[in-house]
Motif scaffolding. Sequence first.
Motif, PDB file in Angstrom:
ATOM      1  N   TRP A 162       6.083   5.184   5.820  1.00 33.68           N
ATOM      2  CA  TRP A 162       6.428   5.108   4.389  1.00 33.68           C
ATOM      3  C   TRP A 162       7.529   4.071   4.155  1.00 33.68           C
ATOM      4  O   TRP A 162       7.405   3.220   3.279  1.00 33.68           O
ATOM      5  CB  TRP A 162       6.862   6.472   3.859  1.00 33.68           C
TER       6      TRP A 162
ATOM      7  N   ASP B 210      -0.579  -5.192   5.204  1.00 31.18           N
ATOM      8  CA  ASP B 210       0.246  -5.204   3.994  1.00 31.18           C
ATOM      9  C   ASP B 210      -0.515  -4.632   2.806  1.00 31.18           C
ATOM     10  O   ASP B 210       0.046  -3.905   1.992  1.00 31.18           O
ATOM     11  CB  ASP B 210       0.712  -6.625   3.675  1.00 31.18           C
TER      12      ASP B 210
ATOM     13  N   SER C  35       6.275  -3.557   0.108  1.00 34.51           N
ATOM     14  CA  SER C  35       5.879  -3.561  -1.295  1.00 34.51           C
ATOM     15  C   SER C  35       6.964  -4.102  -2.204  1.00 34.51           C
ATOM     16  O   SER C  35       6.667  -4.696  -3.242  1.00 34.51           O
ATOM     17  CB  SER C  35       5.493  -2.141  -1.740  1.00 34.51           C
TER      18      SER C  35
ATOM     19  N   CYS D 276      -0.461  -0.993   2.906  1.00 32.04           N
ATOM     20  CA  CYS D 276       0.879  -0.523   2.539  1.00 32.04           C
ATOM     21  C   CYS D 276       1.017  -0.440   1.025  1.00 32.04           C
ATOM     22  O   CYS D 276       1.560   0.528   0.500  1.00 32.04           O
ATOM     23  CB  CYS D 276       1.959  -1.447   3.112  1.00 32.04           C
TER      24      CYS D 276
ATOM     25  N   HIS E 168       8.433   1.551   6.004  1.00 28.47           N
ATOM     26  CA  HIS E 168       7.895   0.220   6.278  1.00 28.47           C
ATOM     27  C   HIS E 168       7.093  -0.285   5.078  1.00 28.47           C
ATOM     28  O   HIS E 168       7.276  -1.427   4.632  1.00 28.47           O
ATOM     29  CB  HIS E 168       7.010   0.262   7.530  1.00 28.47           C
ATOM     30  N   CYS E 169       6.231   0.554   4.551  1.00 24.61           N
ATOM     31  CA  CYS E 169       5.370   0.144   3.432  1.00 24.61           C
ATOM     32  C   CYS E 169       6.174  -0.091   2.160  1.00 24.61           C
ATOM     33  O   CYS E 169       5.892  -1.031   1.412  1.00 24.61           O
ATOM     34  CB  CYS E 169       4.272   1.184   3.200  1.00 24.61           C
TER      35      CYS E 169
END
Length: 115
Positions: free
Chosen positions: A105, A63, A112, A66, A107-108
């Motif tokens: 991207w 995480d 976030s 990310c 997923h991150c």
Amino acid sequence: MTKLNTQTTILFVVLAFACAFVPAFSVEESEAKSLWDTCVVKITPKCALDIIAVVFGNATISDSCCHELVQEGKVCHDTLIKYIADRPTLIAQETQYLKKRDDLWNHCVSISTTA
């Protein structure tokens, strides 16, 4: 320890390809240097390694990486991965790498925005 060694190997192989084929890049060398200088400095070397391992291998990302990736920005992420994926030795699987780039991207961004 094996996972770290594998990730380190992937990073060095990708970087070796990048250095060996600079004239073959679709991005001009000065533009590539500028991208590298402005984009990669925004993330830690470990996260850069993790991102490469996810896109060009089968790793997972934390995480915290990310969050760094999202702060780096989509333009940097897209351009740098495309820059690497355009290598003659990788071009045959470029579509796969670009899909993995986009999946990473998304997923991150989802991680976030929930944190």
